[in-house]
Structure formats: C-alpha cells, structure tokens
Scaffold this active site. Structure first.
Site, PDB file in Angstrom:
ATOM      1  N   ASP A   9       0.843  -1.189   0.000  1.00  0.00           N
ATOM      2  CA  ASP A   9       0.000   0.000   0.000  1.00  0.00           C
ATOM      3  C   ASP A   9       0.886   1.250   0.000  1.00  0.00           C
ATOM      4  OD1 ASP A   9      -2.385   1.643   0.558  1.00  0.00           O
ATOM      5  OD2 ASP A   9      -1.522   1.825   2.567  1.00  0.00           O
ATOM      6  N   ASP A  11      -0.389   5.158   0.984  1.00  0.00           N
ATOM      7  CA  ASP A  11      -0.682   6.095   2.077  1.00  0.00           C
ATOM      8  C   ASP A  11      -0.748   5.391   3.429  1.00  0.00           C
ATOM      9  OD1 ASP A  11      -0.888   8.453   0.556  1.00  0.00           O
ATOM     10  OD2 ASP A  11      -2.899   7.901  -0.091  1.00  0.00           O
ATOM     11  N   LYS A 150      -8.659  -5.038  -2.919  1.00  0.00           N
ATOM     12  CA  LYS A 150      -7.243  -5.243  -3.231  1.00  0.00           C
ATOM     13  C   LYS A 150      -6.876  -6.723  -3.302  1.00  0.00           C
ATOM     14  CE  LYS A 150      -5.394  -0.901  -1.382  1.00  0.00           C
ATOM     15  NZ  LYS A 150      -4.346  -0.315  -0.510  1.00  0.00           N
ATOM     16  N   ASP A 173      -1.762  -0.956   5.928  1.00  0.00           N
ATOM     17  CA  ASP A 173      -2.076  -0.275   7.194  1.00  0.00           C
ATOM     18  C   ASP A 173      -3.561  -0.084   7.441  1.00  0.00           C
ATOM     19  OD1 ASP A 173      -2.340   1.920   5.165  1.00  0.00           O
ATOM     20  OD2 ASP A 173      -2.707   3.099   6.977  1.00  0.00           O
ATOM     21  N   ASP A 177      -6.659  -2.799   3.024  1.00  0.00           N
ATOM     22  CA  ASP A 177      -5.525  -3.693   2.781  1.00  0.00           C
ATOM     23  C   ASP A 177      -5.777  -5.100   3.329  1.00  0.00           C
ATOM     24  OD1 ASP A 177      -3.852  -1.658   1.629  1.00  0.00           O
ATOM     25  OD2 ASP A 177      -3.529  -0.886   3.655  1.00  0.00           O
TER      26      ASP A 177
END
Length: 227
Positions: A9, A11, A150, A173, A177
């Site tokens: 990931d 951000d 994802k 995070d 995710d």
C-alpha cells in the site's frame, strides 16, 4: 519459502505521517530483486506517478482493485460497478452534504472527503438494498463494488505475472488492505495500522508508517523471505 514479489500500500504504509513518501523505503524497493507492486485506493494517474518517481514497475493496483495496470504505456483492466456507486452517491447526497474527490480520474468507485458518519452512510445504502460497500481508510471514504477489493486485484496481477497470490508478501495499514494481506502468502501490518488490518495480518511491525514498512522488508530479507 521465498516470496516472488512484494505488494504494498502507499498512504500510511510507505509514507510518513504527513503523507510524504519515505525515501528510505523507495531506495529499498530499488534494491530488491523481486518485483514491487503498488496497491492503493488512489486513482491510476496517482499511483503511476508514485511508481515512476520511485523507479519501479508500472504494473499496479489502483482504486482498491478496480483498476489494474499492466504497465505505464499499456491498457488497463477496469472493473464494472461505477454506475451503482454513482446511484449510491446520488441517494446519500439527499441526506448529507458530500464532496467528491478525484472525480475526473475515477473509473470504478466514488470517493468522498471524510467528515460524515460512515455508519449512517452504510445504513442508508443497506436499507435501500444497494450492492455497494462503503469503507473509511482514514484518508477518504470510498463507495465501491462489494466484489472488488485489493485481494481480487492481487489475484488479477498474480495471474498476469504467472504466479500465485500466495507468492506475494503484502504490507499495509488500513481496512482496504485486509483482503490483500489475507490473500497473500504473508501479510504484515505497519504499527499505525487500524484494527481490521491488524486482524488480517500475520505480523505487526513495531515501527509505524514508512519506518514500519522498512522494518517489514528488513525482517523478510533477514529471514530469507525476500531477495
């Protein structure tokens, strides 16, 4: 087991707390001998720009799995579902003053600025039988297709690469995710991860943000899990 690729990931994972890119992680990516795939809720133009700046492959997962790019100059694989997301947005706009983000660039989901009661948004779409999912990543609120995430994006990428989703090490995070970390061979959450990401991960780093991603990669290298 030695993982054949890394999916990560952006951000909150390879950035600092102020959303600037952690340059130590970017440098580490370029030193790895395995492909690095960026996976994000951001639109394709954003993630391609990040990949270019880091100096890694243009094969990326964008819009939470809704858009898969096989390269910087290659056609993208775009999922269906935007129409229903727009219908949900129109419905929710009757109850809330909503602000779209990146609307010009989005192909598969509607993204909103945070600040509203997300649980109430979910209640309204559920009461109206809409087949969308609403997630809050801590950076934005996404109205997306329930079947797209994802994790599904990771399976598409793995097929394109001729390997399995279990051949990936995943680092993230946030709640978006979680599916990616479950489908990968090993999921690692950075120290600032939310509860859903933590529950999906097999390991949680002590450090947060980019420093946590660096810790995860160093762990994998020192234990022979990455090259």
């Amino acid at each position: 087991m030695v993982f054949k690729a890394l999916v990560v990931d952006i951000d909150g994972t390879i950035t600092n707390s102020d959303r600037t890119l952690d340059l130590r992680v970017a440098k580490k990516f370029r030193e790895l001998r395995v492909p690095v795939i960026l996976s994000t809720g951001n639109p394709l133009c954003y993630v391609h720009a990040v990949a270019r700046l880091i100096g890694i492959s243009g094969m990326v997962i964008a819009e939470n799995g809704g858009v898969i790019s096989t390269g910087f100059d290659s056609p993208s694989i775009i999922a269906d579902g935007m129409e229903e997301c727009e219908e949900a947005y129109d419905l929710l706009s009757r109850y809330f003053d909503l602000e779209k983000l990146d609307a010009t660039y989005r192909k598969t989901e509607v993204v909103l600025r945070r600040g509203m009661d997300v649980s109430e948004l979910r209640r309204i779409v559920a009461d109206n039988g809409m087949g969308v999912e609403i997630i809050d990543t801590g950076y934005a609120v996404h109205i997306k297709n329930k079947k797209m995430n994802k994790g599904t994006g990771l399976h598409t990428v793995s097929e394109l690469m001729g390997i399995q989703a279990s051949d990936f090490l995943a680092i993230g995070d946030s709640c978006n995710d979680a599916e990616m970390m479950r489908e990968a061979g090993l999921g690692i959450a950075v120290g600032n991860a939310d509860d859903e990401a933590r529950q999906a991960a097999s390991m949680i780093t002590k450090a947060s943000f980019g420093e946590g991603a660096l810790e995860a990669i160093e762990y994998a290298l020192s234990n022979g899990l990455l090259e």
